[in-house]
Design an enzyme around this catalytic site. Structure first.
Site, short mmCIF file in Angstrom:
data_model
loop_
_atom_site.label_atom_id
_atom_site.label_comp_id
_atom_site.label_asym_id
_atom_site.label_seq_id
_atom_site.Cartn_x
_atom_site.Cartn_y
_atom_site.Cartn_z
N HIS A 142 0.82 -1.21 0.00
CA HIS A 142 0.00 0.00 0.00
C HIS A 142 0.85 1.26 0.00
O HIS A 142 2.06 1.23 0.28
CB HIS A 142 -0.90 -0.01 1.24
CG HIS A 142 -0.12 -0.05 2.51
ND1 HIS A 142 0.47 1.06 3.08
CD2 HIS A 142 0.18 -1.09 3.33
CE1 HIS A 142 1.11 0.71 4.18
NE2 HIS A 142 0.96 -0.59 4.36
N GLU A 171 -2.19 -7.22 7.31
CA GLU A 171 -0.83 -7.18 7.83
C GLU A 171 -0.65 -8.16 9.00
O GLU A 171 -1.61 -8.53 9.67
CB GLU A 171 -0.50 -5.76 8.28
CG GLU A 171 0.89 -5.56 8.85
CD GLU A 171 2.01 -5.87 7.87
OE1 GLU A 171 2.19 -7.07 7.54
OE2 GLU A 171 2.72 -4.93 7.46
#
Length: 220
Positions: free
Chosen positions: A8, A82
């Protein structure tokens, strides 16, 4: 199939040096949004047929420019998020960041029974990430983009692509909008095509050197 694993864009958590892994997570910064637009331009013509993102808002925001420009389908999958920071969540101090990254480094080197304090083990992480990679493969796309997270991407690639764990890239930074490309299949194996650690749309501002714990390797 070809799997494009994109980290990201820069977030407010990255700038603060915080271990931000909880849902929904912090938004992209202005730089992060610019990185997302630049990544969309860089990915034009790569043949991406589907986009898959994690539960954290930063992956959705990073994929927005490409999805909107190309009209691509997008699916949010629970296992692509994550590596959970557990007891270190939102910490910024050196000891917490070192503890998080050293645990990830154990996993990169195959020590999967090591558990993140208050969080998951390497085995548990790979089980949920593998499950969603299989969902991506089952989508039927020949080329798919997965927008995910620095530590998660590096750990999965090092664990599932032969000979990657011994390469310096596995314990080196994967910067915001860095891209790793692999080809293969979950049951037949994967091979590394390209490891592009820098932003695929190019460096946009000098401020990219801000603290960024989940993209950086642990300092020995």
């Amino acid at each position: 199939m070809r799997l494009l694993l994109l980290r990201h864009g820069q977030t407010h958590g990255n700038v603060a040096g915080a271990l931000d892994t909880g849902v929904p997570g912090l938004d992209l910064t202005d730089l992060g949004r610019a990185q997302a637009r630049a990544a969309a331009r860089a990915l034009d013509g790569t043949g991406v047929e589907g986009v898959f993102v994690s539960r954290l808002v930063r992956t959705v925001q990073t994929s927005d420019p490409l999805v909107e420009a190309a009209g691509l389908p997008r699916a949010q999958l629970p296992g692509l998020h994550e590596i959970a920071a557990g007891a270190y969540e939102m910490a910024t101090d050196h000891d917490s960041v070192h503890g998080y990254l050293s645990t990830v480094q154990h996993w990169v080197h195959g020590e999967l029974d090591v558990r993140m304090p208050g969080g998951e083990s390497g085995t548990e992480f790979l089980e949920r990430y593998d499950a969603d990679v299989e969902r991506v493969v089952d989508s039927g796309a020949e080329t798919a983009l997965v927008v995910s997270h620095g530590a998660a991407i590096r750990t999965w690639v090092a664990s599932r692509v032969p000979d990657v764990a011994g390469r310096p890239e596995a314990v080196s930074p994967l910067h915001n909008t860095g891209l790793i490309t692999v080809e293969g299949h979950p049951t037949r194996g994967w091979r590394l095509v390209e490891w592009h650690a820098d932003p695929i749309g190019g460096h946009l501002l000098e401020d990219e050197s801000a603290p960024d714990p989940t993209g950086e390797p642990v300092e020995e």
